[in-house]
Scaffold this motif. Structure first.
Motif, PDB file in Angstrom:
ATOM      1  N   LYS A   1     -10.150   8.457  -0.983  1.00  0.00           N
ATOM      2  CA  LYS A   1     -10.975   7.569  -1.797  1.00  0.00           C
ATOM      3  C   LYS A   1     -10.274   6.253  -2.113  1.00  0.00           C
ATOM      4  CE  LYS A   1     -13.781   7.640  -5.994  1.00  0.00           C
ATOM      5  NZ  LYS A   1     -14.195   8.443  -7.172  1.00  0.00           N
TER       6      LYS A   1
ATOM      7  N   HIS B   1     -12.471  19.884  -9.760  1.00  0.00           N
ATOM      8  CA  HIS B   1     -13.016  19.648  -8.416  1.00  0.00           C
ATOM      9  C   HIS B   1     -14.403  19.004  -8.498  1.00  0.00           C
ATOM     10  CE1 HIS B   1     -15.045  20.602  -4.609  1.00  0.00           C
ATOM     11  NE2 HIS B   1     -13.819  20.572  -4.051  1.00  0.00           N
TER      12      HIS B   1
ATOM     13  N   GLN C   1     -20.349  12.907  -4.012  1.00  0.00           N
ATOM     14  CA  GLN C   1     -20.245  13.284  -2.603  1.00  0.00           C
ATOM     15  C   GLN C   1     -21.282  14.347  -2.261  1.00  0.00           C
ATOM     16  OE1 GLN C   1     -16.275  14.562  -1.737  1.00  0.00           O
ATOM     17  NE2 GLN C   1     -15.455  12.478  -1.643  1.00  0.00           N
TER      18      GLN C   1
ATOM     19  N   PHE D   1      -8.246  14.241  -1.568  1.00  0.00           N
ATOM     20  CA  PHE D   1      -9.466  13.512  -1.905  1.00  0.00           C
ATOM     21  C   PHE D   1      -9.144  12.143  -2.498  1.00  0.00           C
ATOM     22  CE2 PHE D   1     -12.694  12.423  -5.099  1.00  0.00           C
ATOM     23  CZ  PHE D   1     -13.786  12.258  -4.266  1.00  0.00           C
TER      24      PHE D   1
ATOM     25  N   HIS E   1     -15.181  15.244  -7.075  1.00  0.00           N
ATOM     26  CA  HIS E   1     -16.087  15.097  -5.942  1.00  0.00           C
ATOM     27  C   HIS E   1     -17.497  14.688  -6.359  1.00  0.00           C
ATOM     28  CE1 HIS E   1     -12.793  17.486  -4.301  1.00  0.00           C
ATOM     29  NE2 HIS E   1     -13.190  17.115  -3.084  1.00  0.00           N
TER      30      HIS E   1
ATOM     31  N   ARG F   1     -22.902  22.695  -6.361  1.00  0.00           N
ATOM     32  CA  ARG F   1     -21.569  22.129  -6.589  1.00  0.00           C
ATOM     33  C   ARG F   1     -20.642  23.137  -7.254  1.00  0.00           C
ATOM     34  NH1 ARG F   1     -21.009  16.970  -5.489  1.00  0.00           N
ATOM     35  NH2 ARG F   1     -22.876  15.707  -5.090  1.00  0.00           N
TER      36      ARG F   1
END
Length: 343
Positions: free
Chosen positions: A110, A36, A43, A106, A40, A17
């Motif tokens: 979402k 970030h 995910q 994103f 995320h 990641r």
């Protein structure tokens, strides 16, 4: 950039990641990469070859040629005095501010929000305390997810165990039912075997008695021949019962312990000979006959005396041979009894 990576790894983030965040944010610093990662969370990490660096409205590529630099200079000169530089992207529906376009996209995927606008509000970098707090929150959130997953797995295991036990009980019940049926069959077979054994024993016993009588008669005949005495016919060769009975008319029937019987089937064939106690019932005579042949049954046998002619009823089956006057036949008198099968 290696320093940002080491810092993120030191904070406990997954290396994959970290690589994803640094590449997606174009290696623009520690704060964008951390944002970030937090945005995320949960995910799956995509293929590194499919990850492209995101560029915000205020971000400039790190490597540009001279033409790009001239373009940027012209844009700066073309701005009027009233132009304000956008420093972030704001969601018009919920008011949340994002550092770059990638984070805004994103959020749109979402939440389903699709109204965004540029904002002059600058997102301040997180302090060390805020970073530590974010890390704690992230770890608590991950721990809560793991706990929920563990509870779901425990429920699933419990349900599977209940199902397994139920299937085991059903299987045991089927086995018990099959075992009970087998026991019933075995008991029935033992009962049939017992009946057959009784019939066989009765036949053997009758044959032994007949052989014994025949040997005794033969010995008596041979003795009479040696001593020159007259030969007396044995009971098995005499036919009229009344003639034999007259020789012993002066003897009371109660003095004879045994009664010898000769039974003939109404359908013909060789007679059956046996010796029973004078206290035996007429039903025992029927049982003896049933043990000699499978074609008749005790409950379907009818007995009749040849001479003097007399047909016995079912009430007579409980009476003894002595009570019915079938003695004093003993060993010297032969009774002829006919048997008919009403079937």
């Amino acid at each position: 950039m290696a320093g940002d990576k080491d810092t993120l790894l030191g904070m406990g983030f997954d290396p994959a990641r970290v690589e994803w965040a640094l590449k997606a944010t174009g290696n623009r610093g520690l704060q964008p990469a951390m944002d970030h990662i937090l945005e995320h969370e949960g995910q799956p990490v995509p293929d590194p070859s499919a990850v492209t660096a995101a560029s915000g409205s205020s971000d400039r590529p790190m490597d540009v040629d001279e033409d790009d630099e001239d373009t940027e200079a012209l844009r700066a000169l073309g701005k009027g005095a009233g132009d304000v530089e956008a420093k972030s992207i704001k969601c018009s529906e919920c008011g949340k501010i994002f550092r770059n376009t990638a984070l805004a996209n994103f959020h749109a995927e979402k939440s389903g929000h699709d109204q965004f606008e540029e904002s002059t509000e600058e997102i301040k970098p997180l302090t060390e305390e805020e970073k530590a707090q974010k890390l704690v929150e992230l770890r608590e959130k991950m721990a809560a997810k793991r706990a929920i997953k563990a509870q779901e797995e425990a429920k699933e295991q419990k349900a599977n165990e209940i199902l397994r036990r139920k299937q085991g009980k059903d299987l045991n019940k089927i086995k018990e039912e099959l075992k009970a049926k087998e026991l019933i069959k075995e008991a029935e077979q033992r009962r049939r075997d017992k009946i057959e054994d009784a019939k066989a024993k009765a036949a053997i016993k009758a044959q032994i008695e007949a052989d014994k009588r025949a040997r005794a008669e033969k010995a008596a005949r041979e003795k009479a021949l040696r001593e020159g005495q007259p030969i007396v016919d044995s009971p098995s060769t005499s036919t009229p019962a009344v003639a034999q009975a007259s020789t012993t008319s002066n003897v009371a029937g109660k003095d004879f312990k045994d009664t010898r019987l000769q039974i003939r089937m109404a359908s013909g064939g060789a007679p059956y000979t046996t010796t029973l106690s004078s206290d035996a019932t007429l039903r025992e005579v029927a049982e003896f006959l049933a043990g000699q042949t499978l074609s008749v049954d005790v409950e379907t046998i009818n007995l009749a005396q040849h001479f003097p002619r007399k047909t016995f009823t079912r009430a007579d089956f409980s009476k003894t041979l002595r009570d019915l006057g079938l003695t004093p036949s003993a060993v010297s008198t032969l009774l002829i009894i006919r048997c008919t099968d009403p079937r």
